[in-house]
Design a protein around this motif. Structure first.
Motif, PDB file in Angstrom:
ATOM      1  N   HIS A   1      22.991  61.506  45.272  1.00 52.48           N
ATOM      2  CA  HIS A   1      24.395  61.162  45.032  1.00 52.48           C
ATOM      3  C   HIS A   1      24.888  61.738  43.705  1.00 52.48           C
ATOM      4  O   HIS A   1      25.996  61.392  43.271  1.00 52.48           O
ATOM      5  CB  HIS A   1      24.567  59.636  45.019  1.00 52.48           C
TER       6      HIS A   1
ATOM      7  N   ASN B   1      24.045  48.153  44.878  1.00 55.24           N
ATOM      8  CA  ASN B   1      25.381  47.763  44.437  1.00 55.24           C
ATOM      9  C   ASN B   1      25.857  48.662  43.295  1.00 55.24           C
ATOM     10  O   ASN B   1      27.003  49.123  43.276  1.00 55.24           O
ATOM     11  CB  ASN B   1      25.317  46.306  43.977  1.00 55.24           C
TER      12      ASN B   1
ATOM     13  N   ARG C   1      26.624  52.374  44.474  1.00 53.29           N
ATOM     14  CA  ARG C   1      27.869  52.523  45.229  1.00 53.29           C
ATOM     15  C   ARG C   1      29.061  52.681  44.299  1.00 53.29           C
ATOM     16  O   ARG C   1      30.013  53.383  44.603  1.00 53.29           O
ATOM     17  CB  ARG C   1      28.049  51.313  46.147  1.00 53.29           C
TER      18      ARG C   1
ATOM     19  N   PRO D   1      34.743  51.063  46.664  1.00 52.63           N
ATOM     20  CA  PRO D   1      33.755  50.941  47.741  1.00 52.63           C
ATOM     21  C   PRO D   1      33.120  49.548  47.743  1.00 52.63           C
ATOM     22  O   PRO D   1      32.713  49.042  46.707  1.00 52.63           O
ATOM     23  CB  PRO D   1      32.727  52.024  47.421  1.00 52.63           C
TER      24      PRO D   1
ATOM     25  N   GLY E   1      30.593  46.614  50.208  1.00 55.65           N
ATOM     26  CA  GLY E   1      29.618  46.468  51.280  1.00 55.65           C
ATOM     27  C   GLY E   1      30.005  45.323  52.194  1.00 55.65           C
ATOM     28  O   GLY E   1      31.169  45.166  52.560  1.00 55.65           O
TER      29      GLY E   1
ATOM     30  N   ASP F   1      24.235  44.075  49.542  1.00 61.63           N
ATOM     31  CA  ASP F   1      25.044  43.879  48.348  1.00 61.63           C
ATOM     32  C   ASP F   1      26.208  42.966  48.634  1.00 61.63           C
ATOM     33  O   ASP F   1      26.582  42.706  49.741  1.00 61.63           O
ATOM     34  CB  ASP F   1      25.583  45.232  47.872  1.00 61.63           C
TER      35      ASP F   1
ATOM     36  N   GLY G   1      27.440  46.959  47.460  1.00 65.47           N
ATOM     37  CA  GLY G   1      26.334  47.843  47.775  1.00 65.47           C
ATOM     38  C   GLY G   1      25.610  47.455  49.015  1.00 65.47           C
ATOM     39  O   GLY G   1      25.988  46.568  49.743  1.00 65.47           O
ATOM     40  N   GLU G   2      24.478  48.140  49.300  1.00 66.72           N
ATOM     41  CA  GLU G   2      23.661  47.906  50.464  1.00 66.72           C
ATOM     42  C   GLU G   2      22.283  47.476  50.013  1.00 66.72           C
ATOM     43  O   GLU G   2      21.783  47.901  48.994  1.00 66.72           O
ATOM     44  CB  GLU G   2      23.539  49.182  51.312  1.00 66.72           C
TER      45      GLU G   2
ATOM     46  N   THR H   1      24.651  56.899  52.613  1.00 65.56           N
ATOM     47  CA  THR H   1      26.092  56.878  52.894  1.00 65.56           C
ATOM     48  C   THR H   1      26.807  56.981  51.581  1.00 65.56           C
ATOM     49  O   THR H   1      26.550  56.227  50.644  1.00 65.56           O
ATOM     50  CB  THR H   1      26.476  55.577  53.588  1.00 65.56           C
ATOM     51  N   ARG H   2      27.721  57.870  51.482  1.00 64.97           N
ATOM     52  CA  ARG H   2      28.489  58.059  50.253  1.00 64.97           C
ATOM     53  C   ARG H   2      29.789  57.261  50.320  1.00 64.97           C
ATOM     54  O   ARG H   2      30.324  57.024  51.383  1.00 64.97           O
ATOM     55  CB  ARG H   2      28.812  59.548  50.050  1.00 64.97           C
ATOM     56  N   ALA H   3      30.251  56.829  49.131  1.00 61.46           N
ATOM     57  CA  ALA H   3      31.495  56.052  49.086  1.00 61.46           C
ATOM     58  C   ALA H   3      32.641  56.920  49.524  1.00 61.46           C
ATOM     59  O   ALA H   3      32.732  58.075  49.149  1.00 61.46           O
ATOM     60  CB  ALA H   3      31.721  55.559  47.658  1.00 61.46           C
TER      61      ALA H   3
END
Length: 504
Positions: A334, A366, A369, A422, A424, A485, A489-490, A502-504
C-alpha cells in the motif's frame, strides 16, 4: 384429564400493605394482651397497697389524740357515711377497746406498745380485713381495719377502667399501622408498576425526580435505580437500533451487487470476456459479507459468559516481530512505511498470545486503512515493571475528543465517518476493547500521536491475575475467529494470514 386442569384457582398473595397491617395488628394485639395480663395481676397488689396507705394515714392522724379518736371516728362516720372501717384504741396500760379490738393478737399489741407501726391482715367477725396500726404520741396506739371485699371492689373498678385504654390502644395501633403500611407500600407499588411497564417495553415511565417523591430512603433509592435503568434501556435500545440500521445498510450494498451480478449471469447478460471481472467482484463482495458475519460472531463470543482464554508464557517481542513481518509486507503493497519499536530483549508475559495478536492485527488493519501513502504506521512495544504496552500509531486524520469518548462503542465512528473516510464494519474497535478486558488489560484511544494520527494503546499486566478466564472458546476450524476493525479497518483471517488486499 390433565392434572393442571383440575387444580383450583391460584390463591392471590397478599400485598405488602395487607401484610404490614396484619403484622401490626398481630404485634399490637399481643402487646395489649401481655400488658393487660400483667396489669390484671398487679392491680390487686396496687389496690391493696392504696387501701393500706389510706388506713395508715388515718390511723396516724387519730393517733395524735387517742383519747378523742373514737369521737373523731364516729363524727367522720356520721358525716361521710359508713365505709366499712372499724376502730380500736390501745391505751398505755395495754387495754384494748373498740369494735376492731378482737382482730389484734397479744404479739401485735406488744408491737404497738413498743412504739412501732403495724401493717398486717386478720379476721374480724368472720371477715378478712386489712389491719393498720399507728402508735400514739404519749403511749398507746390507734388501729383501723377495712374488709378485703372493699379491696376486691376497687380492683374490679380498676380492671373495668383498664379495658377502655387497652381497647383504644389496640384500635389506634391498627389504624396507625394501616396508615404506615399504605405509606410504605405506595412507593413500592409504584416501583413495581414502573418495572412492569419497563418489562413490557415502554420507556420514559420512571420518576424523573425520584429524590423529590415522598417515601423512605430505601424507596427513593429504588426509584432512582429504576430511573437509571429506564434511561439505560432507552439509550441501549437506541444504540442497538442505530447499530442494526448501520449494519443493514453496510450489508445491503454488497448483497445488492451479488444479487445483481447473479441475475445477470442467470440471464446470460454478461459477455464472456467479462466473466473473470464479474467473478472477482462477486468474490470481493462475498468476502465483505463474510467479514461482517465474522465480526458479529466475534462480538457475540466476547459478550458470552463462556468465552475462554489459553494462558501461557508469551514473548511479546517475538510476537510483535512476527506481526511486523506480516504487516510490513502488506504496508509496502500500500506504499505505507511500517515501523517497529521494541526494547530489543524478551518481554515475557503470561497471557493468550493468539488473542494479543488478534487485537494487534485489528488495530494495525485499522491504522493501515486510514494512513495515506508515504506516511508511517508504527507498532511499538514497551515494557514496565507492572505492565507492558502494545501501541499502534497511524498518520491518518486522527480522532477528536468526542471521537475518543465513543471510540469503542459499536458502529459509533463508522456511522460518523462512513461518508468522509475509509471505514470497515464498525465492529473492530468494540471487539478489541472487549478482548482487552478479557485479557485483563485495558485499551485506550488517543487523539493525536507523534505521527499526527490516532494512538491506540493496549496495556497488559505482567502477571495473569487480571485475565478474565483461563479457558478458550474454539471455532469450527479449531481456533477463534480474529476481530475486524471498528475505527475503519479489517481484522486478520482465522488462519493468521492478513486480510485480502483492498485499497481505500
Amino acid at each position: 384429564m390433565r392434572p393442571d386442569r383440575i387444580r383450583g384457582p391460584r390463591r392471590r398473595r397478599p400485598g405488602l400493605a395487607g401484610e404490614l397491617v396484619l403484622l401490626t395488628a398481630a404485634v399490637t394485639t399481643v402487646t395489649v394482651l401481655l400488658t393487660g395480663l400483667v396489669a390484671w395481676h398487679t392491680l390487686r397488689g396496687a389496690a391493696e397497697a392504696q387501701e393500706r396507705d389510706q388506713l395508715a394515714r388515718q390511723a396516724k392522724v387519730l393517733g395524735r389524740v387517742p383519747a378523742l379518736s373514737a369521737l373523731l371516728y364516729a363524727g367522720e362516720q356520721r358525716i361521710a357515711g359508713a365505709n366499712g372501717v372499724e376502730l380500736a384504741v390501745l391505751d398505755r396500760s395495754g387495754v384494748l377497746s373498740g369494735p376492731a379490738a378482737p382482730v389484734l393478737s397479744t404479739a401485735q399489741r406488744d408491737v404497738l406498745l413498743s412504739g412501732k407501726s403495724l401493717s398486717s391482715s386478720g379476721e374480724l367477725h368472720g371477715t378478712e380485713v386489712l389491719v393498720e396500726g399507728s402508735p400514739a404520741r404519749y403511749g398507746g396506739a390507734v388501729v383501723l381495719t377495712r374488709p378485703l371485699t372493699d379491696v376486691d371492689a376497687a380492683v374490679a373498678r380498676m380492671r373495668r377502667d383498664l379495658l377502655l385504654p387497652l381497647t383504644a390502644g389496640l384500635v389506634g395501633a391498627v389504624v396507625a399501622g394501616t396508615a404506615l403500611a399504605r405509606r410504605l407500600a405506595r412507593p413500592l407499588s409504584r416501583a413495581a408498576e414502573t418495572a412492569s411497564e419497563l418489562a413490557a417495553g415502554r420507556r420514559g415511565v420512571a420518576d424523573p425526580d425520584p429524590a423529590a417523591s415522598p417515601g423512605p430512603a430505601e424507596a427513593v433509592r429504588l426509584r432512582q435505580a429504576l430511573s437509571v435503568l429506564d434511561a439505560a434501556l432507552e439509550r441501549g435500545e437506541r444504540q442497538q437500533r442505530d447499530f442494526l440500521l448501520s449494519i443493514s445498510h453496510e450489508i445491503r450494498t454488497p448483497l445488492t451487487s451479488v444479487l445483481g451480478y447473479a441475475e445477470a449471469l442467470a440471464d446470460d447478460a454478461v459477455p464472456t470476456h467479462r466473466l473473470p471481472e464479474v467473478g472477482r467482484i462477486l468474490q470481493a463482495e462475498a468476502r465483505r459479507l463474510d467479514r461482517f458475519l465474522g465480526d458479529l460472531l466475534d462480538l457475540a463470543r466476547l459478550e458470552a459468559d463462556d468465552f475462554r482464554l489459553d494462558l501461557a508464557a508469551v514473548d511479546l517481542t517475538l510476537l510483535v516481530r512476527e506481526a511486523a513481518a506480516t504487516w510490513g509486507e502488506r504496508c509496502a503493497r500500500h506504499h505505507v512505511d511500517f515501523r517497529l519499536e521494541h526494547p530489543g530483549r524478551a518481554v515475557v508475559v503470561r497471557t493468550d498470545g493468539f488473542r494479543v495478536r488478534q487485537l494487534a492485527d485489528c488495530l494495525l488493519a485499522n491504522a493501515l486503512r486510514l494512513t495515506p501513502q508515504g506516511n508511517p504506521v508504527v507498532l511499538a512495544l514497551r515494557a514496565g515493571d507492572d505492565e507492558v504496552e502494545v501501541e499502534v500509531r497511524d498518520s491518518g486524520p486522527g480522532l477528536t475528543d468526542d471521537d475518543v469518548k465513543v471510540a469503542f462503542e459499536r458502529g459509533a465512528l463508522h456511522e460518523r465517518y462512513r461518508d468522509l473516510r475509509p471505514v470497515g464494519t464498525g465492529l473492530g474497535l468494540a471487539i478489541a476493547h472487549r478482548l482487552a478486558a478479557r485479557l485483563g488489560g485495558t485499551l485506550t484511544a488517543g487523539t493525536e500521536g507523534p505521527e499526527g494520527g490516532a494512538v491506540f494503546t493496549l496495556r497488559l499486566p505482567t502477571d495473569d491475575s487480571g485475565a478474565a478466564d483461563r479457558r478458550t472458546t474454539h471455532g469450527p476450524d479449531g481456533r477463534a475467529t480474529d476481530a475486524a476493525d471498528g475505527h475503519g479497518g479489517e481484522g486478520s483471517r482465522p488462519d493468521g494470514a492478513p486480510p485480502p488486499d483492498t485499497r481505500a
